[in-house]
Write an enzyme that holds these catalytic residues in place. Structure first.
Site, short mmCIF file in Angstrom:
data_model
loop_
_atom_site.label_atom_id
_atom_site.label_comp_id
_atom_site.label_asym_id
_atom_site.label_seq_id
_atom_site.Cartn_x
_atom_site.Cartn_y
_atom_site.Cartn_z
CB CYS A 1 -3.14 0.54 -2.58
SG CYS A 1 -3.16 2.27 -3.05
CG ASP B 1 -1.84 1.24 1.25
OD1 ASP B 1 -2.43 1.55 0.19
OD2 ASP B 1 -1.96 1.91 2.29
CB SER B 2 0.16 4.76 -0.83
OG SER B 2 -1.01 4.89 -0.04
CB CYS C 1 -9.67 4.73 0.06
SG CYS C 1 -8.06 5.20 0.72
CG HIS D 1 -5.34 5.22 4.09
ND1 HIS D 1 -4.80 4.62 2.98
CD2 HIS D 1 -4.28 5.74 4.79
CE1 HIS D 1 -3.49 4.80 2.98
NE2 HIS D 1 -3.15 5.47 4.06
CD GLU E 1 -0.40 7.28 5.32
OE1 GLU E 1 0.79 7.44 5.52
OE2 GLU E 1 -0.91 6.14 5.17
N1 DGL Z 1 -4.95 3.31 0.61
C1 DGL Z 1 -4.97 3.71 -0.73
C2 DGL Z 1 -6.23 3.36 -1.45
O1 DGL Z 1 -6.84 2.36 -1.11
C3 DGL Z 1 -4.38 4.98 -1.17
C4 DGL Z 1 -4.35 6.16 -0.40
C5 DGL Z 1 -3.43 7.20 -0.96
O2 DGL Z 1 -2.23 6.99 -0.90
O3 DGL Z 1 -3.94 8.21 -1.44
O4 DGL Z 1 -6.63 4.03 -2.37
#
Ligand code: DGL
Length: 279
Positions: free
Chosen positions: A79, A16-17, A198, A200, A164
């Site tokens: 992600c 993931d990012s 997403c 997150h 984050e």
């Molecule tokens: N967690 C990621 C997603 O599912 C990306 C979040 C990001 O880095 O903008 O899209």
């Protein structure tokens, strides 16, 4: 951990990012605890959601190559942004050159496969990063399964930054969650199912719940992806037998390992040891 790139066996890679993929890893490890895992978070370059197609593709490919070098026969892009913007190119253009026996899987397809049938009204909402919404991946994939579905996307550019930066419980998060929840429901009041598109966003789920009508079902991806991976491994014994089994998990971040250990432990409810990694 029994990593042995030479015999083609190794752990499952999860990318993931940043921290968001931990919400997926957590559910996968609960569902499939026997395997070894390597989690790689590109925290130094997060968020990805506001970046261009080319940059997300380039960063994601670097991460996939790194996880292959660590011996992973299978990599999960935990992600949505990477799944939306990089997965297809990696599968079609890069994998045949890098190693056609390895696999890279995303999180969008397993999600839509289960969500398509969940809505009673046929109206589905998607919260995601600007990149995922712009890619139209959710409407495209949902319409492949049911062209009659109405799909409304709402880009939530601040949400990943709130998570984050440890602000998911703060008042700022209340404001930004309410703003996008209201916008989504104003755009289509018939929505009865909302995808957290997403990885997150499950961290914000309590606030999202409080901001949407009670009748709206909220769907987080972790369990869906874990179920789909389990099913995939049952159908693909040639891959399953290449996965090492020891129940171990390594955590790698491109940013501060101390910060990742502190913050990642909160996501997983367990103390973790983290290594720094340069992509
Ligand atoms: N967690 C990621 C997603 O599912 C990306 C979040 C990001 O880095 O903008 O899209």
């Amino acid at each position: 951990m029994n990593e042995n790139p030479k015999n083609g066996c190794g752990p499952i890679g999860v990318f993931d990012s940043g921290y968001g993929g931990l919400t997926i890893l957590d559910k996968i490890r609960k569902r499939l605890p026997q395997y070894d895992y390597v989690y790689l978070g590109d925290n130094a370059r997060a968020p990805y959601g506001t970046r261009s197609f080319e940059v997300v593709y380039e960063f994601t490919l670097e991460a996939v190559k790194a996880l292959f070098d660590m011996g992973c026969p299978l990599v999960i892009l935990a992600c949505n942004t990477a799944s939306a913007k990089a997965l297809r190119s990696i599968q079609q253009l890069d994998l045949p050159k890098l190693d056609p026996t390895r696999r890279v899987l995303g999180v969008i397809r397993p999600t839509v496969e289960q969500v398509a049938a969940m809505s009673n009204t046929g109206h589905i909402g998607v919260f995601a990063t600007a990149g995922t919404i712009r890619s139209e991946s959710y409407p495209i994939e949902l319409h492949k399964l049911d062209p009659s579905l109405s799909v409304t996307g709402e880009a939530c550019p601040m949400w990943v930054s709130l998570v984050e930066n440890g602000e998911a419980d703060g008042d700022g998060a209340d404001y930004f969650v309410r703003k996008h929840a209201d916008r989504l429901m104003e755009a289509d009041p018939l929505i009865d199912t909302v995808i957290l598109g997403c990885t997150h966003y499950p961290v914000l789920e309590n606030k999202i719940r409080a901001s949407l009508p009670d009748s709206v079902r909220i769907v987080a991806q972790g369990d869906l992806v874990a179920e789909s991976l389990s099913d995939y491994l049952t159908r693909h014994p040639e891959m399953e037998t290449r996965l090492t089994q020891g129940g171990a998990c390594r955590f790698l971040t491109t940013e501060s390992q101390e910060k990742f250990a502190d913050f990642g432990s909160l996501f997983l409810n367990e103390q973790i040891t983290v290594e720094h990694f340069t992509l």
